[in-house]
Design an enzyme around this catalytic site. Structure first.
Site, mmCIF file in Angstrom:
data_model
loop_
_atom_site.group_PDB
_atom_site.id
_atom_site.type_symbol
_atom_site.label_atom_id
_atom_site.label_comp_id
_atom_site.label_asym_id
_atom_site.label_seq_id
_atom_site.Cartn_x
_atom_site.Cartn_y
_atom_site.Cartn_z
ATOM 1 N N CYS A 159 -2.312 -0.006 10.030
ATOM 2 C CA CYS A 159 -3.262 -0.933 9.753
ATOM 3 C C CYS A 159 -4.249 -1.601 10.520
ATOM 4 O O CYS A 159 -5.362 -1.586 10.284
ATOM 5 C CB CYS A 159 -2.601 -2.019 9.032
ATOM 6 S SG CYS A 159 -1.056 -1.758 8.095
ATOM 7 N N HIS B 22 0.850 -1.291 -0.101
ATOM 8 C CA HIS B 22 0.056 -0.142 0.104
ATOM 9 C C HIS B 22 0.854 1.386 -0.051
ATOM 10 O O HIS B 22 2.058 1.150 0.624
ATOM 11 C CB HIS B 22 -0.917 0.116 1.332
ATOM 12 C CG HIS B 22 -2.067 -1.041 1.172
ATOM 13 N ND1 HIS B 22 -2.271 -1.777 2.348
ATOM 14 C CD2 HIS B 22 -3.057 -1.145 0.579
ATOM 15 C CE1 HIS B 22 -3.268 -2.474 2.175
ATOM 16 N NE2 HIS B 22 -3.757 -2.203 1.002
HETATM 17 C C1 CIR Z 1 -3.802 -7.701 3.022
HETATM 18 O O1 CIR Z 1 -3.018 -8.276 2.328
HETATM 19 O O2 CIR Z 1 -4.624 -7.156 2.707
HETATM 20 C C2 CIR Z 1 -3.264 -7.893 4.698
HETATM 21 N N1 CIR Z 1 -2.504 -9.107 4.669
HETATM 22 C C3 CIR Z 1 -2.481 -6.821 5.187
HETATM 23 C C4 CIR Z 1 -3.174 -5.769 5.024
HETATM 24 C C5 CIR Z 1 -2.282 -4.441 5.674
HETATM 25 N N2 CIR Z 1 -3.017 -3.122 5.699
HETATM 26 C C6 CIR Z 1 -2.486 -2.093 5.534
HETATM 27 O O3 CIR Z 1 -1.295 -2.009 5.378
HETATM 28 N N3 CIR Z 1 -3.273 -1.074 5.531
#
Ligand code: CIR
Length: 255
Positions: A248, A161
């Site tokens: 996150c 992201h």
């Molecule tokens: C994903 O791939 O969606 C999750 N394993 C990790 C999401 C992390 N979120 C973020 O960086 N905002």
């Protein structure tokens, strides 16, 4: 006015999380939950009232509540997550936000993850990633431009992201990993670069004058402290195996 932090428990099935730029490793759910509890305590120490959104059954990534919404002073935008496995994470977050903000929603075929939305004052940077498509970008621009926000898309390479690569610190500063995003994309904003030995170090969670930040990055912590920033260290290495970090795991806003 107070700070609210929405969080969500670590799913029992977090080991089946989405992974894009990381290899799968075993995740100790008990350890991840203990780290998450300590993270919630750090949010309290930073002055937040922590409210847990009800669990999302069968959603391995639901602890990463940041991706489900973009909360601004005027509005909350409920996202449509780029990963199919995560789409049912949003309704309970919308229910939790409804008491604080009017809601808008990203509609199909748009996709947008909150982790791709970086807000710096009235400027909103949207990461061009596999999770956020041009329809999602167009929709959030149409929602935010009438509110006076300047929405700009930013190329991102090599990480999940935009906020894996750049996060906002107190006082219009940005913490940036230049391997993944060009610091010039943020012209007019002062940039602090991560220490080159700490590749994953650009994700910091700023709350008022304090910064919740992984203890795993002492060299970058020194750079933050040298700017007079107050760092609250947290251990999140178990959660990081699911490709998430400190921004996150919460949605932080004033109410
Ligand atoms: C994903 O791939 O969606 C999750 N394993 C990790 C999401 C992390 N979120 C973020 O960086 N905002």
């Amino acid at each position: 006015m107070c700070w609210i932090a929405l969080t969500r428990e670590v799913s029992q099935s977090i080991e089946r999380c989405e992974l894009t730029h990381m290899d799968r490793q075993p995740i100790d759910v008990g350890r991840a939950r203990a780290q998450h509890a300590a993270y919630e305590q750090a949010l309290r120490d930073a002055g937040c009232r922590v409210k847990r959104v009800p669990p999302a059954t069968g959603c391995p990534d639901s602890v990463f509540v940041e991706d489900t919404a973009v909360v601004l002073p005027e509005i909350a935008v409920i996202t449509r997550l780029g990963a199919l496995s995560r789409r049912s994470e949003t309704p309970a977050v919308a229910d939790a936000l409804r008491e604080y903000r009017p809601l808008a929603e990203i509609e199909p075929p748009g996709t947008l993850d909150g982790g791709d939305v970086l807000v710096v004052g009235r400027r909103v940077f949207i990461g061009q990633t596999a999770r956020t498509n041009s329809e999602g970008l167009g929709q959030i621009r149409s929602i935010l431009a009438p509110l006076g926000y300047d929405v700009k898309s930013v190329p991102v390479h090599g990480c999940l992201h935009l906020k894996s690569a750049a996060t906002a610190l107190t006082g219009a500063l940005l913490l940036v990993q230049p391997l993944w995003v060009d610091p010039d994309a943020f012209h007019g904003v002062t940039v602090i670069l991560v220490d080159p030995d700490e590749v994953q170090a650009a994700n910091a969670l700023s709350i008022g004058t304090q910064i919740v930040y992984p203890a795993a990055f002492p060299k970058t912590t020194e750079r933050l402290a040298a700017r007079g920033l107050r760092v609250l260290p947290v251990d999140v290495d178990e959660i990081a195996k699911a490709e998430g970090a400190v921004t996150c795991c919460s949605l932080v806003f004033q109410a």
